[in-house]
Design an enzyme around this catalytic site. Structure first.
Site, PDB file in Angstrom:
ATOM      1  N   SER A  69       0.321   8.267  -7.493  1.00 18.06           N
ATOM      2  CA  SER A  69       1.114   9.021  -8.172  1.00 18.06           C
ATOM      3  C   SER A  69       1.221   8.308  -9.472  1.00 18.06           C
ATOM      4  O   SER A  69       1.764   7.358  -9.550  1.00 18.06           O
ATOM      5  CB  SER A  69       2.280   9.338  -7.384  1.00 18.06           C
ATOM      6  OG  SER A  69       3.380   9.851  -8.046  1.00 18.06           O
ATOM      7  N   CYS A 129      13.702  18.624   8.345  1.00 13.97           N
ATOM      8  CA  CYS A 129      13.578  17.359   8.811  1.00 13.97           C
ATOM      9  C   CYS A 129      14.435  16.809   9.456  1.00 13.97           C
ATOM     10  O   CYS A 129      14.391  16.160  10.338  1.00 13.97           O
ATOM     11  CB  CYS A 129      12.941  16.683   7.617  1.00 13.97           C
ATOM     12  SG  CYS A 129      11.332  17.237   7.059  1.00 13.97           S
ATOM     13  N   ILE A 178       0.861  -1.170   0.064  1.00 16.59           N
ATOM     14  CA  ILE A 178       0.064  -0.023   0.063  1.00 16.59           C
ATOM     15  C   ILE A 178       0.858   1.314  -0.044  1.00 16.59           C
ATOM     16  O   ILE A 178       1.639   1.313   0.966  1.00 16.59           O
ATOM     17  CB  ILE A 178      -0.967   0.049   1.487  1.00 16.59           C
ATOM     18  CG1 ILE A 178      -2.039  -1.120   1.201  1.00 16.59           C
ATOM     19  CG2 ILE A 178      -1.820   1.221   1.343  1.00 16.59           C
ATOM     20  CD1 ILE A 178      -2.797  -1.359   2.598  1.00 16.59           C
ATOM     21  N   GLU A 231       3.416   9.256 -11.757  1.00 19.56           N
ATOM     22  CA  GLU A 231       4.755   9.291 -12.203  1.00 19.56           C
ATOM     23  C   GLU A 231       5.514   8.115 -11.453  1.00 19.56           C
ATOM     24  O   GLU A 231       6.141   7.371 -11.935  1.00 19.56           O
ATOM     25  CB  GLU A 231       5.367  10.732 -11.826  1.00 19.56           C
ATOM     26  CG  GLU A 231       4.994  11.846 -12.410  1.00 19.56           C
ATOM     27  CD  GLU A 231       5.831  11.809 -13.902  1.00 19.56           C
ATOM     28  OE1 GLU A 231       6.846  11.617 -13.966  1.00 19.56           O
ATOM     29  OE2 GLU A 231       5.302  12.224 -14.980  1.00 19.56           O
ATOM     30  N   GLN A 232       4.847   7.934 -10.309  1.00 21.61           N
ATOM     31  CA  GLN A 232       5.667   6.958  -9.440  1.00 21.61           C
ATOM     32  C   GLN A 232       5.088   5.595 -10.104  1.00 21.61           C
ATOM     33  O   GLN A 232       6.012   4.580 -10.225  1.00 21.61           O
ATOM     34  CB  GLN A 232       5.025   6.912  -7.998  1.00 21.61           C
ATOM     35  CG  GLN A 232       5.957   7.646  -7.024  1.00 21.61           C
ATOM     36  CD  GLN A 232       5.473   7.566  -5.741  1.00 21.61           C
ATOM     37  OE1 GLN A 232       4.367   7.206  -5.305  1.00 21.61           O
ATOM     38  NE2 GLN A 232       6.268   8.096  -4.610  1.00 21.61           N
TER      39      GLN A 232
END
Length: 383
Positions: free
Chosen positions: A200, A355, A175, A202-203
């Site tokens: 997505s 991050c 998933i 593109e993915q």
């Protein structure tokens, strides 16, 4: 005297704003216009009032606009968070706005699921191919024995496969399969059949290309539209997009599509706090409608549907992962620069650096959890 009178009323508010910022920074190890790598070098006089007015959104946008620079944004962010400025950097209005939105609307509904795909993951495979390692993993690596990003990502994939006790012939659902990193690894090295889903385009396109010679099917699909049952289910770096209102649906869906003796592995960033919130800059520019779960959110939503077998935290490993992505990004930006612009470059540098600093400060966590439905006997999770 007249000239000074004209300048005074304009300059004074900015002077006060600067003093407030300086007071907030006291004791943090971060200075204004200092010589240390973590110090901010301010280029625009309105920087101070913008940050006080807009909080983290203003800070991030000001960097994108070139209003300030810092040699080590990651270390700046780490020090500010350890100093306790994380909560104070969010303005009351932004907190209220997000709570109203998330309370009145399902920001991660099926109709809105495509937003983050189009805004971030579809930005350009060429950019992500240069930032990531050859596995195309866009999630935390496992650095326990790794020396390079590629070794850390392969170790993470293999760790997940071992936790799932993969065997040839098993049917596996991925998933949020991304660019097919887990699907490719599991099918090639463990002989399983994998169905990967992503929102997505593109993915999906690149994942299909990467897995074209393997027992892998990639589908452009939301997790709420699943069919069939699987021996194993895995979800790596997708749960951050599910949203608190959909957690019960998510875990119920996993349970419904998992075989009775099956295992489910969930790999997600986690929040130290259970309040429903999102950083406004990240929400606007990186992961629209994303929200991080707390331990309580996961436990409460999963309890009616699945049995928790194992919970591992290797959040500190996200720091070197992000810094490795930043190194790759900087080294190869020139290859894709003609397709993008300077604001995009600064946006990605800021995102990766901040991050990394957040994980270094232990303000964020990275969890791998293993669930079962009705497993008979003992489960021992590998490390």
């Amino acid at each position: 005297m007249t000239s000074d009178s004209r300048i005074g009323p304009i300059a004074l508010p900015e002077t006060r704003a600067r003093r407030v910022i300086e007071q907030l920074l006291e004791g943090s190890g971060v200075a204004l216009n200092g010589q240390a790598p973590q110090d901010l070098r301010v280029h625009h006089p309105d920087f101070f009032s913008r940050v006080l007015r807009q909080g983290t959104l203003g800070l991030g946008e000001a960097y994108m606009d070139g209003w300030w620079d810092c040699d080590r944004i990651d270390e700046m962010a780490c020090r500010l968070l350890r100093h306790g400025l994380g909560e104070r950097a969010h303005t009351p209005s932004e907190r209220l706005r997000y709570r109203l939105q998330s309370g009145l609307f399902n920001l991660q509904s099926k109709a809105r699921a495509h937003i983050v795909g189009e805004a971030h993951y579809d930005l350009g495979n060429d950019l992500f191919e240069r930032m990531l390692d050859p596995t195309m993993c866009y999630s935390c690596g496992y650095w326990k024995e790794a020396r390079t990003l590629h070794e850390a990502q392969r170790a993470k994939l293999e760790l997940a496969c071992r936790k799932l006790e993969l065997e040839p012939g098993l049917r596996v659902l991925d998933i949020g399969c991304g660019w097919g990193s887990f699907a490719e690894h599991a099918a090639r090295h463990h002989g399983v059949e994998v169905t990967g889903i992503t929102i997505s385009r593109e993915q999906a396109e690149l994942a299909r290309e990467r897995c074209r010679d393997l027992a892998v099917t990639i589908e452009l699909k939301d997790y709420r539209d699943l069919s069939g049952r699987y021996d194993r289910i895995v979800s790596i770096g997708m749960f951050e997009h599910v949203g608190h209102r959909n957690y019960p649906t998510y875990f119920r869906t996993v349970s419904e599509h998992l075989m009775p003796e099956g295992l489910f592995l969930l790999h997600t960033i986690g929040s130290n706090r259970s309040e429903i919130s999102a950083d406004p800059w990240v929400n606007r520019y990186i992961f629209p409608n994303g929200v991080l779960p707390s331990a309580m959110h996961v436990a409460r939503a999963s309890e009616p549907h699945l049995l928790l077998e194992d919970w591992q935290n290797f959040g500190p490993d996200y720091d070197p992962t992000l810094m490795a992505w930043l190194t790759n990004f900087d080294a190869r930006w020139h290859e894709v620069a003609p397709r993008y612009n300077e604001r995009t470059r600064r946006m990605f540098r800021y995102y990766l650096s901040v991050c990394a600093g957040a994980f270094r400060a232990r303000d964020l966590q990275l969890w791998q959890l293993v669930f079962s439905r009705q497993r008979q006997g003992r489960y021992d999770a590998p490390r």
